[in-house]
Design a protein around this motif. Structure first.
Motif, PDB file in Angstrom:
ATOM      1  N   GLN A 241       0.717  -1.234  -0.083  1.00  0.00           N
ATOM      2  CA  GLN A 241      -0.036   0.184   0.080  1.00  0.00           C
ATOM      3  C   GLN A 241       0.943   1.402   0.035  1.00  0.00           C
ATOM      4  OE1 GLN A 241      -2.384  -1.190   3.621  1.00  0.00           O
ATOM      5  NE2 GLN A 241      -4.121  -1.144   2.256  1.00  0.00           N
ATOM      6  N   ILE A 242       2.092   1.489   0.648  1.00  0.00           N
ATOM      7  CA  ILE A 242       2.987   2.304   0.740  1.00  0.00           C
ATOM      8  C   ILE A 242       3.398   2.456  -0.647  1.00  0.00           C
ATOM      9  CG2 ILE A 242       5.192   3.142   1.585  1.00  0.00           C
ATOM     10  CD1 ILE A 242       4.182   2.070   4.293  1.00  0.00           C
ATOM     11  N   ALA A 243       3.873   1.376  -1.106  1.00  0.00           N
ATOM     12  CA  ALA A 243       4.432   1.676  -2.452  1.00  0.00           C
ATOM     13  C   ALA A 243       3.612   2.099  -3.434  1.00  0.00           C
ATOM     14  CB  ALA A 243       4.959   0.287  -2.889  1.00  0.00           C
ATOM     15  N   LEU A 244       2.374   1.653  -3.556  1.00  0.00           N
ATOM     16  CA  LEU A 244       1.483   2.316  -4.381  1.00  0.00           C
ATOM     17  C   LEU A 244       1.000   3.723  -4.226  1.00  0.00           C
ATOM     18  CD1 LEU A 244      -1.103  -0.746  -4.555  1.00  0.00           C
ATOM     19  CD2 LEU A 244       0.323  -0.189  -6.426  1.00  0.00           C
ATOM     20  N   SER A 245       1.030   4.112  -2.813  1.00  0.00           N
ATOM     21  CA  SER A 245       0.754   5.415  -2.508  1.00  0.00           C
ATOM     22  C   SER A 245       1.692   6.397  -3.093  1.00  0.00           C
ATOM     23  CB  SER A 245       0.605   5.599  -0.907  1.00  0.00           C
ATOM     24  OG  SER A 245       1.754   5.602  -0.488  1.00  0.00           O
ATOM     25  N   LEU A 246       2.937   5.837  -3.316  1.00  0.00           N
ATOM     26  CA  LEU A 246       3.850   6.822  -3.845  1.00  0.00           C
ATOM     27  C   LEU A 246       4.313   6.495  -5.583  1.00  0.00           C
ATOM     28  CD1 LEU A 246       6.566   6.243  -0.916  1.00  0.00           C
ATOM     29  CD2 LEU A 246       5.219   8.263  -1.537  1.00  0.00           C
ATOM     30  N   GLY A 247       3.429   5.936  -5.857  1.00  0.00           N
ATOM     31  CA  GLY A 247       3.415   5.527  -7.344  1.00  0.00           C
ATOM     32  C   GLY A 247       4.206   4.723  -7.944  1.00  0.00           C
ATOM     33  N   TYR A 248       4.604   3.513  -7.180  1.00  0.00           N
ATOM     34  CA  TYR A 248       5.421   2.445  -7.402  1.00  0.00           C
ATOM     35  C   TYR A 248       4.365   1.336  -7.584  1.00  0.00           C
ATOM     36  CZ  TYR A 248       9.626   4.838  -6.140  1.00  0.00           C
ATOM     37  OH  TYR A 248      10.743   5.654  -5.922  1.00  0.00           O
ATOM     38  N   ASP A 249       4.280   0.571  -8.791  1.00  0.00           N
ATOM     39  CA  ASP A 249       3.367  -0.359  -8.886  1.00  0.00           C
ATOM     40  C   ASP A 249       4.021  -1.721  -9.020  1.00  0.00           C
ATOM     41  OD1 ASP A 249       4.366   0.079 -11.568  1.00  0.00           O
ATOM     42  OD2 ASP A 249       2.439   0.645 -12.248  1.00  0.00           O
ATOM     43  N   ASP A 250       5.490  -1.582  -9.101  1.00  0.00           N
ATOM     44  CA  ASP A 250       6.132  -2.694  -9.087  1.00  0.00           C
ATOM     45  C   ASP A 250       7.034  -3.028  -7.868  1.00  0.00           C
ATOM     46  OD1 ASP A 250       8.478  -4.583  -9.569  1.00  0.00           O
ATOM     47  OD2 ASP A 250       8.595  -3.914 -11.618  1.00  0.00           O
ATOM     48  N   MET A 251       6.517  -4.037  -6.934  1.00  0.00           N
ATOM     49  CA  MET A 251       7.073  -4.222  -5.787  1.00  0.00           C
ATOM     50  C   MET A 251       8.204  -4.332  -5.738  1.00  0.00           C
ATOM     51  SD  MET A 251       5.096  -3.668  -3.009  1.00  0.00           S
ATOM     52  CE  MET A 251       6.028  -4.495  -1.785  1.00  0.00           C
ATOM     53  N   ALA A 252       9.090  -5.270  -6.492  1.00  0.00           N
ATOM     54  CA  ALA A 252      10.471  -5.556  -6.727  1.00  0.00           C
ATOM     55  C   ALA A 252      11.337  -4.451  -6.909  1.00  0.00           C
ATOM     56  CB  ALA A 252      10.611  -6.825  -7.721  1.00  0.00           C
ATOM     57  N   TYR A 253      10.913  -3.497  -7.902  1.00  0.00           N
ATOM     58  CA  TYR A 253      11.356  -2.223  -7.965  1.00  0.00           C
ATOM     59  C   TYR A 253      11.643  -1.322  -6.803  1.00  0.00           C
ATOM     60  CZ  TYR A 253      12.786   2.019 -10.027  1.00  0.00           C
ATOM     61  OH  TYR A 253      13.577   3.398 -10.597  1.00  0.00           O
ATOM     62  N   PHE A 254      10.318  -1.329  -6.097  1.00  0.00           N
ATOM     63  CA  PHE A 254      10.150  -0.638  -4.848  1.00  0.00           C
ATOM     64  C   PHE A 254      11.163  -1.023  -3.835  1.00  0.00           C
ATOM     65  CE2 PHE A 254       8.343   0.437  -0.664  1.00  0.00           C
ATOM     66  CZ  PHE A 254       8.418   1.588  -0.613  1.00  0.00           C
ATOM     67  N   ASN A 255      11.092  -2.235  -3.690  1.00  0.00           N
ATOM     68  CA  ASN A 255      12.157  -2.753  -2.815  1.00  0.00           C
ATOM     69  C   ASN A 255      13.755  -2.509  -3.082  1.00  0.00           C
ATOM     70  OD1 ASN A 255      10.397  -3.906  -1.115  1.00  0.00           O
ATOM     71  ND2 ASN A 255      10.007  -5.778  -2.218  1.00  0.00           N
ATOM     72  N   ASN A 256      14.005  -2.823  -4.169  1.00  0.00           N
ATOM     73  CA  ASN A 256      15.359  -2.467  -4.702  1.00  0.00           C
ATOM     74  C   ASN A 256      15.739  -0.989  -4.397  1.00  0.00           C
ATOM     75  OD1 ASN A 256      15.973  -4.988  -5.245  1.00  0.00           O
ATOM     76  ND2 ASN A 256      15.352  -4.806  -7.613  1.00  0.00           N
ATOM     77  N   VAL A 257      14.770  -0.013  -4.680  1.00  0.00           N
ATOM     78  CA  VAL A 257      15.180   1.380  -4.721  1.00  0.00           C
ATOM     79  C   VAL A 257      15.282   1.720  -3.149  1.00  0.00           C
ATOM     80  CG1 VAL A 257      14.183   3.660  -4.849  1.00  0.00           C
ATOM     81  CG2 VAL A 257      14.059   2.108  -6.940  1.00  0.00           C
ATOM     82  N   PHE A 258      14.340   1.301  -2.284  1.00  0.00           N
ATOM     83  CA  PHE A 258      14.323   1.496  -0.924  1.00  0.00           C
ATOM     84  C   PHE A 258      15.770   0.912  -0.191  1.00  0.00           C
ATOM     85  CE2 PHE A 258      13.339   0.958   3.734  1.00  0.00           C
ATOM     86  CZ  PHE A 258      12.603   2.023   3.735  1.00  0.00           C
ATOM     87  N   LYS A 259      16.143  -0.255  -0.385  1.00  0.00           N
ATOM     88  CA  LYS A 259      17.260  -0.997  -0.051  1.00  0.00           C
ATOM     89  C   LYS A 259      18.542  -0.171  -0.397  1.00  0.00           C
ATOM     90  CE  LYS A 259      19.322  -5.328   1.117  1.00  0.00           C
ATOM     91  NZ  LYS A 259      18.824  -6.921   0.776  1.00  0.00           N
ATOM     92  N   ARG A 260      18.473   0.607  -1.541  1.00  0.00           N
ATOM     93  CA  ARG A 260      19.702   1.095  -2.260  1.00  0.00           C
ATOM     94  C   ARG A 260      19.812   2.239  -1.347  1.00  0.00           C
ATOM     95  NH1 ARG A 260      18.425   1.229  -7.243  1.00  0.00           N
ATOM     96  NH2 ARG A 260      17.597   3.268  -7.521  1.00  0.00           N
ATOM     97  N   HIS A 261      18.700   2.988  -0.863  1.00  0.00           N
ATOM     98  CA  HIS A 261      18.939   4.267  -0.156  1.00  0.00           C
ATOM     99  C   HIS A 261      19.178   3.913   1.233  1.00  0.00           C
ATOM    100  CE1 HIS A 261      17.556   6.170  -3.935  1.00  0.00           C
ATOM    101  NE2 HIS A 261      17.929   7.331  -3.375  1.00  0.00           N
ATOM    102  N   THR A 262      18.455   2.991   1.945  1.00  0.00           N
ATOM    103  CA  THR A 262      18.525   2.808   3.407  1.00  0.00           C
ATOM    104  C   THR A 262      19.432   1.720   3.601  1.00  0.00           C
ATOM    105  OG1 THR A 262      16.727   1.411   3.330  1.00  0.00           O
ATOM    106  CG2 THR A 262      16.219   3.844   3.620  1.00  0.00           C
ATOM    107  N   LYS A 263      19.879   1.016   2.851  1.00  0.00           N
ATOM    108  CA  LYS A 263      20.537  -0.405   3.222  1.00  0.00           C
ATOM    109  C   LYS A 263      19.892  -1.366   3.640  1.00  0.00           C
ATOM    110  CE  LYS A 263      24.017   2.245   1.920  1.00  0.00           C
ATOM    111  NZ  LYS A 263      24.493   2.346   0.699  1.00  0.00           N
ATOM    112  N   VAL A 264      18.448  -1.308   3.784  1.00  0.00           N
ATOM    113  CA  VAL A 264      17.728  -2.323   4.221  1.00  0.00           C
ATOM    114  C   VAL A 264      16.457  -2.344   3.539  1.00  0.00           C
ATOM    115  CG1 VAL A 264      18.543  -2.645   6.627  1.00  0.00           C
ATOM    116  CG2 VAL A 264      16.494  -1.079   6.009  1.00  0.00           C
TER     117      VAL A 264
END
Length: 276
Positions: A241-264
């Protein structure tokens, strides 16, 4: 408001590498302590106010007696833009004559919002943050109004010396920054931003990077991840739901972007904040 209270320490206010999705405001009563910020170490003086914005890495240093009032503030993530993005605040200002009484009154109006412990791990976690937000929402209207008035008065001390956050000289790029912040919940492409700035796409990208020191995509992603961090620890929304609320409809991509910025990963980030 998340927390407000008075604390007296005896060399036990020492917390390293604290970074939270909410702001901290202090009124120092007496004693000796310091806050280490990215720009250097600030000594905390009696009858002064101090402001640590959200997402600011800092450490607390205290070797003796130290007494202060504390106030923790967060932004409702449903609002577009950010109060902290729009102003450049001083870290320290001299308090007005009645500010100690204002802090004392804020504590009296909100007795249930005092911290049980000063260790950030005891309150800077998802369970406690959500509980505090719910407690805040359940307060009486008169208490909310009085508290809001006091908080605005205290913030006004900093606003008096603040400057509007002008990261860029080119008004067209400034317009695109505002547009990004106001549309953080949807996918914004470069053609759209270039149109807002009344430039060709290539020219816009070059100008944006020169003015902001980030590419447009990097800036958009940074702001989306900051919003995701806040939503992960202050709401019950699922990661999807958080990913969708920020315009990310690809969960794998959102997870990768988030991890790249926060290390987790988003789940690991939430789990870290779920530890009481």
């Amino acid at each position: 408001m998340l927390n407000v209270g008075f604390a007296r320490h005896f060399g036990d206010w020492n917390w390293r590498n604290v970074r939270s999705p909410f702001a901290r405001l202090y009124y120092v009563v007496d004693g000796d302590a310091q806050v280490e910020l990215p720009d250097g170490i600030v000594s905390l003086l009696p009858h002064h106010l101090y402001l640590v914005p959200p997402y600011t890495m800092h450490s607390n240093i205290c070797k003796g007696v130290f007494s202060h009032y504390y106030l923790h503030l967060y932004e409702d993530p449903s609002y577009g833009g950010s109060f902290w993005d729009n102003w450049k605040f001083p870290v320290e200002v001299e308090a007005a004559n009645d500010d100690q009484n204002l802090m004392k009154r804020l504590c009296e109006v909100n007795p249930g919002m005092k911290l049980s412990q000063s260790d950030p791990e005891s309150y800077d976690n998802r369970t406690t943050l959500i509980s505090n937000i719910q407690n805040n929402q359940q307060r009486s209207v008169c208490d909310k109004v009085e508290s809001t008035g006091i908080i605005l008065l205290l913030l006004s001390r900093f606003l008096r010396h603040a400057t509007a956050e002008k990261r860029v000289k080119d008004v067209r790029i400034e317009q695109s920054l505002t547009y990004i912040r106001e549309n953080i919940g949807r996918r914004v492409n470069m053609d759209e931003l270039a149109k807002v700035a009344c430039m060709s796409k290539d020219h816009f990208i070059r100008m944006f990077k020169r003015e902001v020191s980030h590419t447009p995509n990097a800036y958009v992603t940074e702001k989306k991840i900051e919003r995701a961090e806040l939503l992960l620890v202050t709401t019950l929304l699922s990661v999807k739901q958080i990913a969708l609320s920020l315009g990310y409809d690809d969960m794998a991509y959102f997870n990768n972007v988030f991890k790249r910025h926060t290390k987790v990963s988003p789940l690991q980030y939430r789990e870290k904040y779920s530890q009481v």
